[in-house]
Write a protein that holds these residues in place. Sequence first.
Motif, PDB file in Angstrom:
ATOM      1  N   LEU A 291      10.054   5.659  -6.177  1.00  0.00           N
ATOM      2  CA  LEU A 291       8.920   4.908  -5.628  1.00  0.00           C
ATOM      3  C   LEU A 291       7.684   5.090  -6.498  1.00  0.00           C
ATOM      4  N   LEU A 292       7.416   6.331  -6.903  1.00  0.00           N
ATOM      5  CA  LEU A 292       6.234   6.607  -7.724  1.00  0.00           C
ATOM      6  C   LEU A 292       6.334   5.925  -9.091  1.00  0.00           C
ATOM      7  N   GLU A 293       7.569   5.723  -9.575  1.00  0.00           N
ATOM      8  CA  GLU A 293       7.745   5.021 -10.849  1.00  0.00           C
ATOM      9  C   GLU A 293       7.388   3.542 -10.733  1.00  0.00           C
ATOM     10  N   LEU A 294       7.501   3.003  -9.516  1.00  0.00           N
ATOM     11  CA  LEU A 294       7.261   1.573  -9.316  1.00  0.00           C
ATOM     12  C   LEU A 294       5.786   1.223  -9.139  1.00  0.00           C
ATOM     13  N   VAL A 295       4.955   2.229  -8.887  1.00  0.00           N
ATOM     14  CA  VAL A 295       3.549   1.966  -8.567  1.00  0.00           C
ATOM     15  C   VAL A 295       2.645   2.647  -9.590  1.00  0.00           C
ATOM     16  N   GLU A 296       1.702   1.882 -10.126  1.00  0.00           N
ATOM     17  CA  GLU A 296       0.710   2.462 -11.042  1.00  0.00           C
ATOM     18  C   GLU A 296      -0.394   3.097 -10.206  1.00  0.00           C
ATOM     19  N   ILE A 353      -0.822  14.196  -5.617  1.00  0.00           N
ATOM     20  CA  ILE A 353      -1.893  13.234  -5.324  1.00  0.00           C
ATOM     21  C   ILE A 353      -1.352  11.812  -5.298  1.00  0.00           C
ATOM     22  N   LYS A 354      -0.506  11.465  -6.269  1.00  0.00           N
ATOM     23  CA  LYS A 354       0.076  10.120  -6.290  1.00  0.00           C
ATOM     24  C   LYS A 354       0.899   9.866  -5.029  1.00  0.00           C
ATOM     25  N   THR A 355       1.653  10.870  -4.606  1.00  0.00           N
ATOM     26  CA  THR A 355       2.457  10.737  -3.388  1.00  0.00           C
ATOM     27  C   THR A 355       1.573  10.426  -2.194  1.00  0.00           C
ATOM     28  N   GLN A 356       0.480  11.162  -2.078  1.00  0.00           N
ATOM     29  CA  GLN A 356      -0.417  10.947  -0.944  1.00  0.00           C
ATOM     30  C   GLN A 356      -1.013   9.541  -0.986  1.00  0.00           C
ATOM     31  N   PHE A 357      -1.491   9.118  -2.132  1.00  0.00           N
ATOM     32  CA  PHE A 357      -2.106   7.796  -2.248  1.00  0.00           C
ATOM     33  C   PHE A 357      -1.111   6.684  -1.895  1.00  0.00           C
ATOM     34  N   VAL A 358       0.103   6.764  -2.473  1.00  0.00           N
ATOM     35  CA  VAL A 358       1.091   5.707  -2.271  1.00  0.00           C
ATOM     36  C   VAL A 358       1.539   5.645  -0.813  1.00  0.00           C
TER      37      VAL A 358
END
Length: 463
Positions: A291-296, A353-358
């Motif tokens: 999932l994190l790879e799919l979102v900038e 942090i990316k996990t939380q934002f997404v």
Amino acid sequence: MKSAVETLNPTRVRLTVEVPFEELKDSLDAAYKKINQQVTVKGFRKGKIPARVIDQRFGRGAVLEEAVNDALPKFYTEAVNEAELNVLGQPEVDITELKDGETLNFTAEVDVRPSLELPEDFSSIEVEVDAVEVTDEDVEKSVEQLRERFASTSPVERAAEDGDVVTVDLEAKVDGEVLEDGVAQGVSYTIGSGELLDGIDDAVKGLSAGEEATFTSELKGGSAAGKEAEVTVKVTQVAARELPELDDEFAQLASEFDTLDELKADSTKRLANMKQFDQATQAQERVLDKLLELVEVPVPEKLLEDEINTRKHNLEHHQLGQMGLTLDKYLELQGKTAEEFETETREAAVKGIKTQFVLDELVKREKLNVNQEELTEHLMRRAASSGMSPDQFAQAVVEGGQVPLLVGEVARGKALALVVESATVKDTNGEVVDLDDEEDEATAEAADADTEAADAAEEKTEG
């Protein structure tokens, strides 16, 4: 009041705010009142000094400074709300113009949550996980561990061997001086367990009751933790461990089952359940990575630095402190350089942090809510992992104002569950995996692991 927003980068903005002077009236009145209570002027009662006298004696500038400091948070908050900004942390404020009786102008730079573009659906995500397979060897190992718990000991008149339980007296010296906390008597130790001091196994093997030996070892705890010590160990008793026979009688002793076959069947079932949970956890983690790879996701630098510092602080002052280890010693044991540790910590912080934002963005998009039952279940799980009772943990959460953080964790777990439901999960045998039974708890734990420290860092900056 007028305000405008300038985007400096995807995670930072500058607010420009113009405040008509009349809007400072309440803060000016409060400033005069505060100064009135702090100063004394001959001829006037305390608290009754006229404003003009305060201006003459202490300067209008002091009053203006007090009023502006009081008013700025309110005007800043109004500007943030008007612009509908989702700010992170404290702003950097600069007063650009202050004219008495005319205007107050200021700018405020602050980090904001970035705007994210999430995929419409997540059906393209596919991950592979370990297959659930319980071997005869797994079952035998489980039964053997249970057998070890029911071992008995009996004193023997011979030299100590591997697996024996010895009773020893210990004395540790550093630089020739006996440590105050370096003397212990009647310590029970199983040779080969590795639960005491490095080097003690070789020292006590071959000794009989009444004999002693000296060896050097690095102390793991106490006043001289990390230092080399000369340790004298005296064996006062040698006892042999005797394992019970693996038969139906053992099954009745160690479990609620009547036969050894029934005990082994239960072990097989329990191991399968554990492996299914591990498989579900693995699936959540790998789906999250995809999932994190799919979102900038741009990461605010200030929030990232706070997150890194939080992780380092928790490691050094909580986890390692409880084990009596320094960071340098920990890195030595892990075989890592300081540079490798810094890189790994930074990468983990970025992911958190990316996990939380997404996941927060997904919570918002899907309008996910958390009910009381879900929050209670999560609280119970967190209490168990913290070693506190549910009541103690709940009290600590409420007193620390942490309820919104727990609600956020649950919501993120639900968001990740939605992604997992849409993804394709196959095991190493090529079979599609049904995660329904284990998914909820494993998903929540996967989301928690990456966002707890990020929550703490964000809370710190917002405070």
